[in-house]
Design a protein around this motif. Structure first.
Motif, short mmCIF file in Angstrom:
data_model
loop_
_atom_site.label_atom_id
_atom_site.label_comp_id
_atom_site.label_asym_id
_atom_site.label_seq_id
_atom_site.Cartn_x
_atom_site.Cartn_y
_atom_site.Cartn_z
N ILE A 1 0.80 -1.22 0.00
CA ILE A 1 0.00 0.00 0.00
C ILE A 1 0.83 1.27 0.00
CG2 ILE A 1 -1.86 -1.19 1.23
CD1 ILE A 1 -1.09 0.42 3.72
N GLU A 2 2.13 1.16 0.20
CA GLU A 2 2.97 2.36 0.24
C GLU A 2 2.85 3.21 -1.02
OE1 GLU A 2 7.58 3.69 1.32
OE2 GLU A 2 7.10 1.60 0.78
N PRO A 3 2.84 2.62 -2.23
CA PRO A 3 2.70 3.46 -3.42
C PRO A 3 1.34 4.14 -3.53
CG PRO A 3 3.59 1.30 -3.99
CD PRO A 3 3.08 1.22 -2.58
N LEU A 4 0.35 3.67 -2.77
CA LEU A 4 -1.00 4.22 -2.85
C LEU A 4 -1.23 5.36 -1.86
CD1 LEU A 4 -2.89 0.79 -2.95
CD2 LEU A 4 -1.98 2.11 -4.88
N ASP B 1 -11.73 12.77 2.51
CA ASP B 1 -11.35 13.02 1.11
C ASP B 1 -11.29 11.76 0.26
OD1 ASP B 1 -8.96 11.75 1.75
OD2 ASP B 1 -7.77 13.58 1.81
N GLY B 2 -11.59 10.60 0.85
CA GLY B 2 -11.66 9.37 0.06
C GLY B 2 -10.35 8.63 -0.09
N THR B 3 -9.32 9.00 0.67
CA THR B 3 -8.03 8.32 0.54
C THR B 3 -8.13 6.84 0.90
OG1 THR B 3 -6.78 10.35 0.99
CG2 THR B 3 -5.64 8.25 1.37
N GLU C 1 5.54 10.39 9.30
CA GLU C 1 5.75 9.11 8.61
C GLU C 1 4.42 8.38 8.45
OE1 GLU C 1 8.21 4.92 9.21
OE2 GLU C 1 8.33 6.55 10.67
N HIS C 2 4.09 8.04 7.21
CA HIS C 2 2.79 7.45 6.93
C HIS C 2 2.61 6.11 7.65
CE1 HIS C 2 1.28 10.49 4.42
NE2 HIS C 2 1.87 10.16 3.30
N ARG C 3 3.64 5.29 7.66
CA ARG C 3 3.49 3.96 8.23
C ARG C 3 3.18 4.05 9.72
NH1 ARG C 3 7.59 -1.24 7.44
NH2 ARG C 3 6.30 -2.75 8.60
N GLN D 1 -10.76 4.98 0.79
CA GLN D 1 -11.56 4.30 -0.23
C GLN D 1 -10.75 4.03 -1.49
OE1 GLN D 1 -12.54 6.83 1.64
NE2 GLN D 1 -14.27 5.96 2.76
N ARG D 2 -9.88 4.96 -1.86
CA ARG D 2 -9.06 4.76 -3.06
C ARG D 2 -8.05 3.62 -2.87
NH1 ARG D 2 -9.55 10.44 -3.31
NH2 ARG D 2 -7.64 10.75 -2.09
N ILE D 3 -7.49 3.52 -1.67
CA ILE D 3 -6.55 2.43 -1.40
C ILE D 3 -7.28 1.09 -1.51
CG2 ILE D 3 -5.11 1.36 0.37
CD1 ILE D 3 -4.47 4.19 1.37
N LEU D 4 -8.47 1.00 -0.91
CA LEU D 4 -9.24 -0.25 -1.00
C LEU D 4 -9.59 -0.57 -2.45
CD1 LEU D 4 -10.80 -2.59 0.24
CD2 LEU D 4 -12.73 -1.03 0.60
N ALA D 5 -9.98 0.44 -3.22
CA ALA D 5 -10.33 0.20 -4.61
C ALA D 5 -9.14 -0.35 -5.40
CB ALA D 5 -10.84 1.49 -5.26
N GLU D 6 -7.94 0.16 -5.12
CA GLU D 6 -6.75 -0.33 -5.82
C GLU D 6 -6.46 -1.78 -5.46
OE1 GLU D 6 -4.78 0.90 -8.15
OE2 GLU D 6 -6.08 2.66 -8.35
N LEU D 7 -6.66 -2.14 -4.19
CA LEU D 7 -6.46 -3.54 -3.80
C LEU D 7 -7.44 -4.46 -4.51
CD1 LEU D 7 -5.85 -3.17 0.06
CD2 LEU D 7 -4.15 -3.56 -1.73
N GLN D 8 -8.69 -4.01 -4.66
CA GLN D 8 -9.68 -4.80 -5.37
C GLN D 8 -9.36 -4.90 -6.86
OE1 GLN D 8 -13.37 -2.86 -4.31
NE2 GLN D 8 -13.56 -4.01 -2.40
#
Length: 312
Positions: free
Chosen positions: A15-18, A72-74, A31-33, A76-83
């Protein structure tokens, strides 16, 4: 050292690139992580935000980042990319086809008891996307809270695939019935494709318990060419028999297919391992949906990311 409830190295690489770009006017993101791990610790344990361990940094940063990304949907966008990745990696070209030559989804609902801290949110008018962060639309029933037999509750209406992973959901007040929510939940189903092509919006089959058995629901599924495996309650069956020939034929029902509906119940069991889902602590519905999305991301990561085997 990776602690309990935190992302493993393999999951973080997925998920780091997302994640949003690590920079903004006026300063740098933390730091995001570390922030994501703080959100996960709170989702798993249900502790108040100020009680987060110091190793995650200031709790205000963790909360504000979760609030912002929920609005802002961040998430949701990560979940969509995983799907999307899961769909693209399916050799048959259909999400979670498993062993069957069709894409089946399972529908059900679950109630989440609202903690007293979840009540008392001030009324807020709908806000369009723009300055201030994201879309905040007042949920039907005032922040999706309502009175039911269990007290102040929120109900989650969800679709799950055959691998017990949440696909999409809608929150509603706890007293809302299940049958009227079948159409709205199916309308939110949208799995984008990698590359050209329209998103997947129409499954081959829908499985549901007798709470979803109604003439309108069956007619809707028939119009869209979706097979229905929905149990018929006893009162509907008795009424059809009472009407005789005018009652019509009984709806088709595949007992073997219906047994696979337990996937949605196993999905709910996975969800409620997170205490911030089993009990709602968030005042705002959009933040609670953000919590649901974060936990769904973890469920998908655990299912799709292969951890490296230990070598001896």
């Amino acid at each position: 050292m990776v602690r309990r409830h935190e992302l493993t190295d393999a999951q973080w690489r997925a998920i780091e690139p997302l994640m949003p770009a690590n920079g903004r006017p006026g300063g740098q993101w933390s730091e995001h992580r570390r922030v994501v791990n703080g959100v996960l610790f709170r989702a798993r344990t249900g502790v108040p935000w100020p009680d987060l361990p110091e190793r995650y940094g200031p709790w205000q940063t963790i909360y504000e980042r979760h609030r912002r990304w929920s609005a802002d949907g961040t998430w949701q966008r990560i979940l969509a990319e995983l799907q999307i990745e899961a769909d693209a990696g399916d050799p048959d070209g259909a999400l979670a086809r498993d062993l069957e030559p069709e894409w089946a989804v399972n529908i059900d609902s679950t109630s989440c008891r609202a903690h007293q801290h979840a009540a008392g949110a001030r009324h807020r008018a709908p806000r369009l996307p723009g300055k201030g962060g994201g879309t905040r639309v007042e949920a039907d029933g005032r922040e999706a809270l309502g009175r039911s037999r269990g007290g102040l509750t929120t109900k989650i209406h969800l679709l799950a695939d055959d691998r017990a992973r949440p696909l999409t959901w809608i929150t509603s007040p706890g007293q809302r019935g299940d049958s009227p929510m079948l159409l709205p939940v199916l309308e939110t189903l949208r799995v984008p494709r990698r590359g050209p092509g329209r998103p997947r919006r129409r499954p081959d089959r829908v499985r549901g318990d007798k709470a979803y058995s109604s003439r309108d629901n069956r007619a809707y599924l028939r119009r869209r060419g979706i097979k229905a495996t929905i149990a018929e309650p006893g009162d509907q069956r008795a009424n059809r028999h009472h009407r005789g020939r005018t009652g019509g034929r009984p709806p088709a029902f595949d007992q073997a297919q219906y047994r696979r509906r337990n996937a949605v119940e196993r999905c709910v069991s996975k969800w409620k391992q997170f205490r911030a889902v089993a009990s709602r602590y968030d005042k705002r519905d959009y933040i609670f949906n953000g919590t649901l999305t974060v936990t769904t991301i973890i469920i998908w990561l655990r299912d799709t990311v292969q951890e490296p085997s230990e070598t001896t």
